[in-house]
Write a protein that holds these residues in place. Structure first.
Motif, PDB file in Angstrom:
ATOM      1  N   LEU A 109       0.829  -1.199   0.000  1.00  0.00           N
ATOM      2  CA  LEU A 109       0.000   0.000   0.000  1.00  0.00           C
ATOM      3  C   LEU A 109       0.866   1.252   0.000  1.00  0.00           C
ATOM      4  N   LYS A 110       0.349   2.290  -0.633  1.00  0.00           N
ATOM      5  CA  LYS A 110       1.058   3.569  -0.675  1.00  0.00           C
ATOM      6  C   LYS A 110       0.037   4.700  -0.562  1.00  0.00           C
ATOM      7  N   THR A 111       0.518   5.912  -0.525  1.00  0.00           N
ATOM      8  CA  THR A 111      -0.348   7.081  -0.400  1.00  0.00           C
ATOM      9  C   THR A 111      -1.478   7.029  -1.422  1.00  0.00           C
ATOM     10  N   GLY A 112      -2.699   7.242  -0.925  1.00  0.00           N
ATOM     11  CA  GLY A 112      -3.870   7.251  -1.797  1.00  0.00           C
ATOM     12  C   GLY A 112      -4.572   5.899  -1.903  1.00  0.00           C
ATOM     13  N   ASP A 113      -3.916   4.831  -1.450  1.00  0.00           N
ATOM     14  CA  ASP A 113      -4.526   3.503  -1.517  1.00  0.00           C
ATOM     15  C   ASP A 113      -5.551   3.307  -0.400  1.00  0.00           C
ATOM     16  N   LYS A 114      -6.540   2.509  -0.704  1.00  0.00           N
ATOM     17  CA  LYS A 114      -7.586   2.180   0.259  1.00  0.00           C
ATOM     18  C   LYS A 114      -7.071   1.084   1.184  1.00  0.00           C
ATOM     19  N   ILE A 115      -7.305   1.256   2.486  1.00  0.00           N
ATOM     20  CA  ILE A 115      -6.906   0.211   3.434  1.00  0.00           C
ATOM     21  C   ILE A 115      -8.083  -0.739   3.647  1.00  0.00           C
ATOM     22  N   PRO A 116      -7.814  -1.952   4.139  1.00  0.00           N
ATOM     23  CA  PRO A 116      -8.902  -2.912   4.358  1.00  0.00           C
ATOM     24  C   PRO A 116      -9.950  -2.371   5.331  1.00  0.00           C
ATOM     25  N   SER A 117     -11.122  -2.968   5.268  1.00  0.00           N
ATOM     26  CA  SER A 117     -12.223  -2.550   6.137  1.00  0.00           C
ATOM     27  C   SER A 117     -11.926  -2.915   7.590  1.00  0.00           C
ATOM     28  N   GLU A 118     -12.727  -2.330   8.502  1.00  0.00           N
ATOM     29  CA  GLU A 118     -12.570  -2.655   9.933  1.00  0.00           C
ATOM     30  C   GLU A 118     -12.688  -4.155  10.155  1.00  0.00           C
ATOM     31  N   ARG A 119     -13.665  -4.768   9.499  1.00  0.00           N
ATOM     32  CA  ARG A 119     -13.880  -6.207   9.673  1.00  0.00           C
ATOM     33  C   ARG A 119     -12.658  -6.997   9.244  1.00  0.00           C
ATOM     34  N   GLU A 120     -12.112  -6.668   8.064  1.00  0.00           N
ATOM     35  CA  GLU A 120     -10.943  -7.389   7.565  1.00  0.00           C
ATOM     36  C   GLU A 120      -9.724  -7.139   8.448  1.00  0.00           C
ATOM     37  N   LEU A 121      -9.535  -5.903   8.875  1.00  0.00           N
ATOM     38  CA  LEU A 121      -8.417  -5.600   9.772  1.00  0.00           C
ATOM     39  C   LEU A 121      -8.552  -6.368  11.078  1.00  0.00           C
ATOM     40  N   SER A 122      -9.753  -6.432  11.595  1.00  0.00           N
ATOM     41  CA  SER A 122     -10.011  -7.153  12.836  1.00  0.00           C
ATOM     42  C   SER A 122      -9.636  -8.625  12.692  1.00  0.00           C
ATOM     43  N   GLU A 123     -10.010  -9.220  11.574  1.00  0.00           N
ATOM     44  CA  GLU A 123      -9.693 -10.637  11.331  1.00  0.00           C
ATOM     45  C   GLU A 123      -8.200 -10.854  11.115  1.00  0.00           C
ATOM     46  N   ARG A 124      -7.587 -10.023  10.301  1.00  0.00           N
ATOM     47  CA  ARG A 124      -6.162 -10.189   9.983  1.00  0.00           C
ATOM     48  C   ARG A 124      -5.264  -9.928  11.183  1.00  0.00           C
ATOM     49  N   LEU A 125      -5.632  -8.943  11.994  1.00  0.00           N
ATOM     50  CA  LEU A 125      -4.786  -8.569  13.128  1.00  0.00           C
ATOM     51  C   LEU A 125      -5.165  -9.299  14.420  1.00  0.00           C
ATOM     52  N   ASN A 126      -6.289  -9.995  14.370  1.00  0.00           N
ATOM     53  CA  ASN A 126      -6.766 -10.759  15.520  1.00  0.00           C
ATOM     54  C   ASN A 126      -7.062  -9.842  16.714  1.00  0.00           C
ATOM     55  N   PHE A 127      -7.734  -8.718  16.418  1.00  0.00           N
ATOM     56  CA  PHE A 127      -8.179  -7.774  17.442  1.00  0.00           C
ATOM     57  C   PHE A 127      -9.666  -7.561  17.270  1.00  0.00           C
ATOM     58  N   GLY A 128     -10.316  -7.129  18.340  1.00  0.00           N
ATOM     59  CA  GLY A 128     -11.736  -6.813  18.277  1.00  0.00           C
ATOM     60  C   GLY A 128     -11.973  -5.600  17.388  1.00  0.00           C
ATOM     61  N   ARG A 129     -13.180  -5.543  16.816  1.00  0.00           N
ATOM     62  CA  ARG A 129     -13.500  -4.425  15.919  1.00  0.00           C
ATOM     63  C   ARG A 129     -13.470  -3.084  16.636  1.00  0.00           C
ATOM     64  N   SER A 130     -13.836  -3.066  17.914  1.00  0.00           N
ATOM     65  CA  SER A 130     -13.813  -1.794  18.644  1.00  0.00           C
ATOM     66  C   SER A 130     -12.375  -1.303  18.812  1.00  0.00           C
ATOM     67  N   SER A 131     -11.435  -2.207  19.029  1.00  0.00           N
ATOM     68  CA  SER A 131     -10.020  -1.817  19.141  1.00  0.00           C
ATOM     69  C   SER A 131      -9.502  -1.283  17.812  1.00  0.00           C
ATOM     70  N   VAL A 132      -9.870  -1.967  16.725  1.00  0.00           N
ATOM     71  CA  VAL A 132      -9.458  -1.526  15.390  1.00  0.00           C
ATOM     72  C   VAL A 132     -10.060  -0.153  15.090  1.00  0.00           C
TER      73      VAL A 132
END
Length: 192
Positions: free
Chosen positions: A7-30
């Motif tokens: 990823l670089k400037t201007g790119d879209k980052i994954p959704s909260e749900r995907e970040l939560s799954e990939r990082l193994n954190f709760g959605r509220s923490s993300v």
């Protein structure tokens, strides 16, 4: 994740749900982490579109962090010392890698330029060293250094010229001596 996903400037980052799954954190923490990154100006949320990486170069993040990190004189001294070591190491690499034509380009620039900043001068050598990690570290330290109070040191043009001549001679001892004279580092710890 930014590096892994390319990823670089201007790119879209994954959704909260995907970040939560990939990082193994709760959605509220993300969500809280994303909110903090947005407050720092590192990401931007666009309603109905998603969250995007912002260009943070030139951002005031360094100044913001420096107010927390650089609270004591020891930390300030460490930034100055580390920046100097990186510059000296960079000059050492330039002496090994750069050819005379590349060094002469910098000398030519110096001769025709009346006013330049210390950063402009050393940026050229950082780029010439072709060590991207040094360049990144130096850039960060330089920003920290500039965020400090009372760092408006003025260096003599003659000392820059002496440094350039020592580099052109490809003489490490003269180069380091000229650098220390430029920076007025007579008591600087010598690691070479």
């Amino acid at each position: 994740m930014i590096t892994i996903d390319g990823l670089k400037t201007g790119d879209k980052i994954p959704s909260e749900r995907e970040l939560s799954e990939r990082l193994n954190f709760g959605r509220s923490s993300v969500r809280e982490a994303l909110r903090a990154l947005e407050l720092l100006g590192l990401i931007e949320t666009r309603r109905g579109e998603g969250t995007y990486i912002r260009d943070f170069r030139g951002h005031q993040l360094v100044q913001l962090l420096s107010t927390f990190i650089l609270q004591d004189q020891k930390a300030k001294h460490d930034v100055f010392e580390t920046k100097n070591y990186i510059e000296m190491d960079c000059l050492h690499i330039v002496l090994q890698k750069a050819d005379n034509q590349e060094i002469n380009k910098i000398k030519d620039w110096f001769e025709i330029t009346d006013h330049f900043s210390d950063d402009e001068f050393f940026q050229r050598f950082m780029e010439l060293s072709d060590n991207h990690l040094f360049l990144r570290l130096w850039s960060i330290l330089k920003e920290y250094y500039h965020s400090l109070e009372d760092n408006g040191l003025i260096y003599k043009r003659e000392n820059y010229l002496n440094l350039l001549n020592a580099i052109a001679e490809k003489d490490l001892e003269k180069t380091l001596s000229a650098y220390k004279k430029l920076r007025n580092l007579s008591n600087f710890t010598d690691k070479y």
